[in-house]
Every structure is written in C-alpha cells, then in structure tokens.
Design a protein around this motif. Structure first.
Motif, PDB file in Angstrom:
ATOM      1  N   ALA A 246      42.710  21.687  29.931  1.00 15.16           N
ATOM      2  CA  ALA A 246      42.253  22.981  30.607  1.00 15.16           C
ATOM      3  C   ALA A 246      41.479  23.847  29.956  1.00 15.16           C
ATOM      4  CB  ALA A 246      43.188  23.563  31.520  1.00 15.16           C
ATOM      5  N   LEU A 247      41.875  24.112  28.903  1.00  7.34           N
ATOM      6  CA  LEU A 247      41.359  25.356  27.742  1.00  7.34           C
ATOM      7  C   LEU A 247      39.942  24.525  27.129  1.00  7.34           C
ATOM      8  CD1 LEU A 247      44.538  26.556  25.943  1.00  7.34           C
ATOM      9  CD2 LEU A 247      43.298  27.906  27.655  1.00  7.34           C
ATOM     10  N   GLU A 248      40.094  23.322  26.861  1.00  7.64           N
ATOM     11  CA  GLU A 248      39.032  22.858  26.379  1.00  7.64           C
ATOM     12  C   GLU A 248      37.779  22.514  27.355  1.00  7.64           C
ATOM     13  OE1 GLU A 248      36.548  21.489  23.346  1.00  7.64           O
ATOM     14  OE2 GLU A 248      38.653  22.062  23.113  1.00  7.64           O
ATOM     15  N   ASN A 249      38.369  22.555  28.613  1.00  2.00           N
ATOM     16  CA  ASN A 249      37.381  22.075  29.689  1.00  2.00           C
ATOM     17  C   ASN A 249      35.868  23.157  29.549  1.00  2.00           C
ATOM     18  OD1 ASN A 249      36.358  21.252  32.460  1.00  2.00           O
ATOM     19  ND2 ASN A 249      36.668  23.413  32.955  1.00  2.00           N
ATOM     20  N   ASP A 250      36.469  24.209  29.324  1.00  2.00           N
ATOM     21  CA  ASP A 250      35.359  25.561  28.959  1.00  2.00           C
ATOM     22  C   ASP A 250      35.813  26.307  27.774  1.00  2.00           C
ATOM     23  OD1 ASP A 250      33.444  27.372  28.950  1.00  2.00           O
ATOM     24  OD2 ASP A 250      33.694  28.180  31.167  1.00  2.00           O
ATOM     25  N   PRO A 251      35.627  25.839  26.495  1.00  2.00           N
ATOM     26  CA  PRO A 251      36.166  26.715  25.374  1.00  2.00           C
ATOM     27  C   PRO A 251      35.507  27.918  25.081  1.00  2.00           C
ATOM     28  CG  PRO A 251      34.733  24.813  24.680  1.00  2.00           C
ATOM     29  CD  PRO A 251      34.919  24.729  26.418  1.00  2.00           C
ATOM     30  N   ARG A 252      34.451  28.371  25.807  1.00  2.00           N
ATOM     31  CA  ARG A 252      33.704  29.408  25.478  1.00  2.00           C
ATOM     32  C   ARG A 252      34.625  30.503  26.243  1.00  2.00           C
ATOM     33  NH1 ARG A 252      27.623  27.235  26.444  1.00  2.00           N
ATOM     34  NH2 ARG A 252      27.238  26.056  24.582  1.00  2.00           N
ATOM     35  N   SER A 253      34.684  30.277  27.664  1.00  2.00           N
ATOM     36  CA  SER A 253      35.566  31.142  28.699  1.00  2.00           C
ATOM     37  C   SER A 253      36.952  31.442  28.147  1.00  2.00           C
ATOM     38  CB  SER A 253      35.284  30.758  29.942  1.00  2.00           C
ATOM     39  OG  SER A 253      33.990  30.997  30.386  1.00  2.00           O
ATOM     40  N   SER A 254      37.616  30.169  27.672  1.00  2.78           N
ATOM     41  CA  SER A 254      38.930  30.053  27.710  1.00  2.78           C
ATOM     42  C   SER A 254      39.389  30.762  26.110  1.00  2.78           C
ATOM     43  CB  SER A 254      39.411  28.869  27.464  1.00  2.78           C
ATOM     44  OG  SER A 254      38.877  27.947  26.696  1.00  2.78           O
ATOM     45  N   ASN A 255      38.341  31.106  25.050  1.00  2.00           N
ATOM     46  CA  ASN A 255      38.406  31.357  23.652  1.00  2.00           C
ATOM     47  C   ASN A 255      39.517  32.456  23.541  1.00  2.00           C
ATOM     48  OD1 ASN A 255      37.377  33.397  21.581  1.00  2.00           O
ATOM     49  ND2 ASN A 255      37.070  31.448  20.685  1.00  2.00           N
TER      50      ASN A 255
END
Length: 339
Positions: free
Chosen positions: A28-37
């Motif tokens: 889930a974190l890797e799904n959008d690594p920019r937002s989840s950073n």
C-alpha cells in the motif's frame, strides 16, 4: 420510530515495529510512494536499521471492511530527531472518494486506537490530505473534548514532484567563488543560522539557537544537508542557501527544507541549489517530492522553474496537486512537538 443503523467500524492493527508490517502494508505504501513518503521513509528506515525500537513510535493500519487485507489508511505516531512528529495519515485511495460519510468509520477506528495507546496530549497536530485532516480533527475533538487551536491551520500545502522526465536543464554558473555541495562538520554554525531562520518562519515550530545547532549537526551527520556557499573578497565563506533531504525510500527522496539567507534572496541561489540537488538525487531515485505552501508563491515559482509538477491521486488524473493540511490542537492541553 426506526432504529438507528449500526455503524460498522473497519478493523485496525497497531504496530510498534514496522518490520512486522505484513506485505500488504508495504504494498500500500509502495502504491503511491510519493504521497506515502512522509510515513514510508521513517518506517522503512526503522525496519531496515533493526535497532532497539522506540516505544514512542507506533503505526495504525486500517483495513477495508470485508476486503481481507486491503489497506485503507496508514497512520503514524512517531518521533523525529528533535521531538515528536505530528500524526501523519496516508491513504492509497484516490482523493475524490474521500467524502465525509466515507471517512467517518475508518477515522473513528483509528482515533479510538490512538486513544488506547498514547496519551491525548501527544496528539498536538495532524497532517494529511485536506479531507482526512478535517475529519480526523473533528472526530478527535468529539472523542477527547480537545478542541483545535485558536489558529489551527499550521500548514496548508500542495504536493509537487520532479522526475528525470520533467527536470529542466539549467545552466549552472561556474565561478571559483561559488560551491554547491553537501554540508560538512565545519559548516555547522553557519548552517544552524539558516535552520534557525527557517524555523522562525514556521510557527509554531520555532527552534532555539541551541536546537537549531543540534538540527544542523544532525543533518550534516546524516548526509542530509546541501549548501550554496560563496566566497566574497575579504570575508569568510558564506552559506547563502540550504536544502535538506531527510525522507528517502528506494525510489523517492523528499526535500523537506529550503531556505535562503535574507541578504541573498532574488539571486536565484535556491533555484540553482534545488536543481543541483535534484539532479544528483535523480541519478538513483525515480522522483523527488516536496510540499509548498499554497500561499508561498515565491517558493512555488522556484520549484516550477526547476520543473516540479503537481502530484495528484485523483482517479481522473487531475492536474491539480493533492492538497495537504496540518491542523493543530489546543496548545494549552497538548505537548507541542517538532517537524
């Protein structure tokens, strides 16, 4: 009179050790690594270090109702190098489905999990997508009776990103009196002045001079500070601008601080240094991200010149950048941290 419908709350899991995250959480974190950073980088760093765990750090994962291991939200309550971080919340869900009614059950589940594991004064602020922050704040107040601060919006910003495909070639000035490089131990005092200047514009997270020196030393020790240094005849080398890069994952680095000395503004030192740092980071990373305040048009102009573009999680591939908001709680009740 019809009965009140039962509210089905999503299940949550609480973790003190990110190395115990199931694969679905990392996915889930890797799904959008920019937002989840903002959550991903800290969790990955702690998991990779394998060091003794800080009991002050915890993560709450909220699972979709009836969807097995589908992650809806990841919340972090962690400590930074200087003090406690705000509550950060990330969702892999597109922002356009985050309505008030949709958000209430998962936010309530996470709020109750936080209540069960940390003292209420620890929650001094929350930073997330606008709708998520708003719903967390209202739910937290309803559950704890801790109201928002008198001026609750500490930070309101858009998320921008830069990639190899977007970065603009900028002719860097080649002059023997100018140097752009990572900061060194000998730069600590001068870098601290810039850290202090940055914090003085970041109410309520203002550092003392001693704290600013500690922050500068930490940035240097971790290889996270870059500087624009200039030599003037008859003067010591002056550090005119700094860039800090403190959150990094395998594919994304985040610029978390850019500050230019007041004496050197309008000389494009920030633009040159941001471009210089991005060019080097993008040799290994897929993208560089940063937040810029909605009301900081001067800074946004700098980033747009380097060719930072909007990052959007909307399903319609909207060109509008995701908007994130930090809301602070009553400072007479909470214990203010720092980030």
């Amino acid at each position: 009179m019809s009965p009140t419908p039962t509210l089905h709350l999503p299940a949550v899991s609480v973790f003190y050790d990110p190395s115990l995250f199931p694969h679905s959480v990392w996915a889930a974190l890797e799904n959008d690594p920019r937002s989840s950073n903002i959550i991903y980088a800290t969790a990955a760093k702690i998991a990779k270090a394998g060091a003794s765990l800080d009991p002050c750090n915890l993560w709450v994962v909220c699972w979709a109702v009836g969807q097995g291991s589908e992650v809806m939200f990841v919340l972090s309550c962690t400590k930074g190098p200087i003090d406690d971080y705000p509550i950060f919340i990330y969702t892999p869900l597109p922002r356009d489905i985050l309505t008030d009614d949709f958000l209430y059950p998962p936010i309530l589940s996470m709020v109750r999990a936080i209540q069960a594991h940390v003292p209420p004064e620890r929650v001094f602020s929350v930073f997330a997508l606008d709708a998520v922050s708003d719903k967390f704040a209202s739910t937290w107040t309803a559950e704890t009776s801790i109201r928002l601060a008198d001026q609750p919006v500490y930070y309101h910003a858009k998320l921008l990103c830069c990639t190899k495909a977007t970065i603009k070639d900028i002719a860097q000035e080649e002059h023997p009196s100018v140097e752009m490089r990572p900061a060194r131990d000998a730069d600590a005092s001068k870098l601290a002045r810039l850290c202090h200047g940055f914090s003085s514009m970041s109410e309520p997270f203002v550092l003392t001079e001693q704290q600013a020196f500690y922050e500068a030393s930490t940035l240097i020790r971790n290889g996270e500070a870059w500087i624009y240094a200039t030599d003037q005849p008859g003067h010591d080398t002056e550090i005119t601008c700094m860039v800090a890069v403190t959150r990094t994952t395998d594919s994304v680095s985040a610029i978390t601080k850019v500050f230019t000395s007041s004496n050197w503004r309008s000389h494009r030192h920030a633009q040159r240094l941001v471009h210089f740092v991005c060019a080097r980071l993008l040799q290994e990373k897929e993208s560089v991200v940063l937040y810029v305040a909605h009301n900081n048009q001067a800074a946004e102009k700098v980033y747009r010149r380097v060719k930072f573009v909007a990052h959007s999680s909307a399903r319609d591939e909207s060109e509008l950048a995701d908007s994130w908001k930090e809301l602070g709680f009553d400072r007479e009740v909470v214990q203010l941290g720092h980030w």
